[in-house]
Scaffold this motif. Structure first.
Motif, mmCIF file in Angstrom:
data_model
loop_
_atom_site.group_PDB
_atom_site.id
_atom_site.type_symbol
_atom_site.label_atom_id
_atom_site.label_comp_id
_atom_site.label_asym_id
_atom_site.label_seq_id
_atom_site.Cartn_x
_atom_site.Cartn_y
_atom_site.Cartn_z
ATOM 1 N N GLN A 33 2.406 4.891 1.109
ATOM 2 C CA GLN A 33 2.602 5.556 2.386
ATOM 3 C C GLN A 33 1.671 6.763 2.447
ATOM 4 O O GLN A 33 1.345 7.361 1.421
ATOM 5 C CB GLN A 33 4.046 6.023 2.539
ATOM 6 N N VAL A 34 1.258 7.108 3.654
ATOM 7 C CA VAL A 34 0.365 8.251 3.860
ATOM 8 C C VAL A 34 1.225 9.442 4.279
ATOM 9 O O VAL A 34 2.001 9.356 5.228
ATOM 10 C CB VAL A 34 -0.688 7.936 4.950
ATOM 11 N N LEU A 93 -6.796 2.832 -3.692
ATOM 12 C CA LEU A 93 -5.405 3.199 -3.421
ATOM 13 C C LEU A 93 -4.448 2.397 -4.299
ATOM 14 O O LEU A 93 -3.495 2.940 -4.860
ATOM 15 C CB LEU A 93 -5.062 2.982 -1.941
ATOM 16 N N ARG A 133 -4.698 -0.417 7.687
ATOM 17 C CA ARG A 133 -6.113 -0.731 7.537
ATOM 18 C C ARG A 133 -6.824 -0.670 8.893
ATOM 19 O O ARG A 133 -7.928 -0.142 9.003
ATOM 20 C CB ARG A 133 -6.276 -2.107 6.900
ATOM 21 N N SER A 184 -2.760 12.525 3.261
ATOM 22 C CA SER A 184 -3.792 12.111 4.216
ATOM 23 C C SER A 184 -5.141 12.738 3.871
ATOM 24 O O SER A 184 -6.186 12.143 4.113
ATOM 25 C CB SER A 184 -3.385 12.461 5.641
ATOM 26 N N PHE A 202 0.464 2.916 5.575
ATOM 27 C CA PHE A 202 -0.989 2.778 5.554
ATOM 28 C C PHE A 202 -1.359 1.660 6.516
ATOM 29 O O PHE A 202 -0.759 0.591 6.494
ATOM 30 C CB PHE A 202 -1.475 2.441 4.140
ATOM 31 N N LEU A 223 -6.859 10.514 1.377
ATOM 32 C CA LEU A 223 -7.352 9.319 2.057
ATOM 33 C C LEU A 223 -8.612 9.649 2.853
ATOM 34 O O LEU A 223 -9.595 8.896 2.823
ATOM 35 C CB LEU A 223 -6.264 8.749 2.965
ATOM 36 N N MET A 282 0.844 -1.182 0.000
ATOM 37 C CA MET A 282 0.000 0.000 0.000
ATOM 38 C C MET A 282 0.889 1.246 0.000
ATOM 39 O O MET A 282 2.025 1.205 0.470
ATOM 40 C CB MET A 282 -0.899 0.002 1.242
ATOM 41 N N GLU A 288 -9.082 0.460 -0.200
ATOM 42 C CA GLU A 288 -7.795 -0.158 -0.519
ATOM 43 C C GLU A 288 -7.663 -0.395 -2.020
ATOM 44 O O GLU A 288 -6.601 -0.176 -2.601
ATOM 45 C CB GLU A 288 -7.612 -1.470 0.236
#
Length: 158
Positions: free
Chosen positions: A50-51, A95, A63, A105, A61, A108, A48, A92
Motif C-alpha cells: 500500500q502507498v 517494490l 500501476r 509515496s 498501489f 515511490l 503490491m 514494481e
C-alpha cells in the motif's frame, strides 16, 4: 474476451507473444462481430504494498495511475511505450523485492524519478518539478544541473 469496441462476447486470438523475461504475455485479438483488432496483456498479479500518502492516508498501489503520471511527464517526448512499460515493470519489481507491506509515496516518487531520468531527461525535469513542488527558477536550474551531470561544487571549481 469481450470486444472493447462493440461489446461482443466472442473474440479470436490472432497472435501471442511473451516479453523477454517471460512474465508478460501480449495477445493480439480480433472481434468476430465487428472485425476490429485490439491488444491484451496478461501479467502475474502479486500483492503490491500500500502507498502511504503525505497526509498519512493509505491507498492501493495502482500501476495505471503510475503509468498516467509517467505518460504526462513523457508527453510529446520520443520514448517508445515498450520502454515505459519496462520502467514500470522495474519499479514494481523493486517494490516486490523490498517485501514491505507499505511504502511512503515519497519513496515511490523517487523510484519513478530514477526511471524517468533513464528514459528522458526532459520528462524527469517535468515530473520532478511537480513532485518536488519547485517554486522558483533556481530549483529548476539545480535539477537541470543534476541531470546534465554538473553539480554546484564542480561548477565553482571550473
Amino acid at each position: 474476451m469481450k470486444c472493447p469496441f462493440c461489446g461482443a462476447p466472442s473474440t479470436q486470438v490472432t497472435d501471442t507473444r511473451e516479453n523477454e523475461e517471460g512474465d508478460i504475455i501480449r495477445r493480439r485479438r480480433r472481434c468476430n462481430d465487428c472485425d476490429k483488432r485490439f491488444t491484451t496483456y496478461e501479467r502475474i498479479e502479486l500483492k503490491m504494498p500500500q502507498v502511504v500518502k503525505r497526509d498519512g492516508s493509505r491507498v492501493e498501489f495502482e500501476r495505471d495511475k503510475l503509468l498516467s503520471s509517467m505518460k504526462l511527464a513523457l508527453r510529446k517526448r520520443p520514448v517508445m511505450f515498450e520502454r515505459v512499460e519496462a520502467a514500470l515493470d522495474r519499479i514494481e519489481g523493486r517494490l516486490l523485492a523490498m517485501g514491505d507491506r507499505e511504502i511512503p509515496s515519497e519513496a515511490l516518487g523517487e523510484l519513478v524519478m530514477q526511471e524517468l531520468k533513464r528514459l528522458d531527461k526532459v520528462a524527469y525535469i517535468r515530473f520532478a518539478s511537480v513532485y518536488r513542488n519547485f517554486e522558483d527558477a533556481a530549483e529548476f536550474s539545480e535539477a537541470i544541473r543534476e541531470v546534465s551531470g554538473r553539480s554546484r561544487s564542480r561548477r565553482s571549481t571550473d
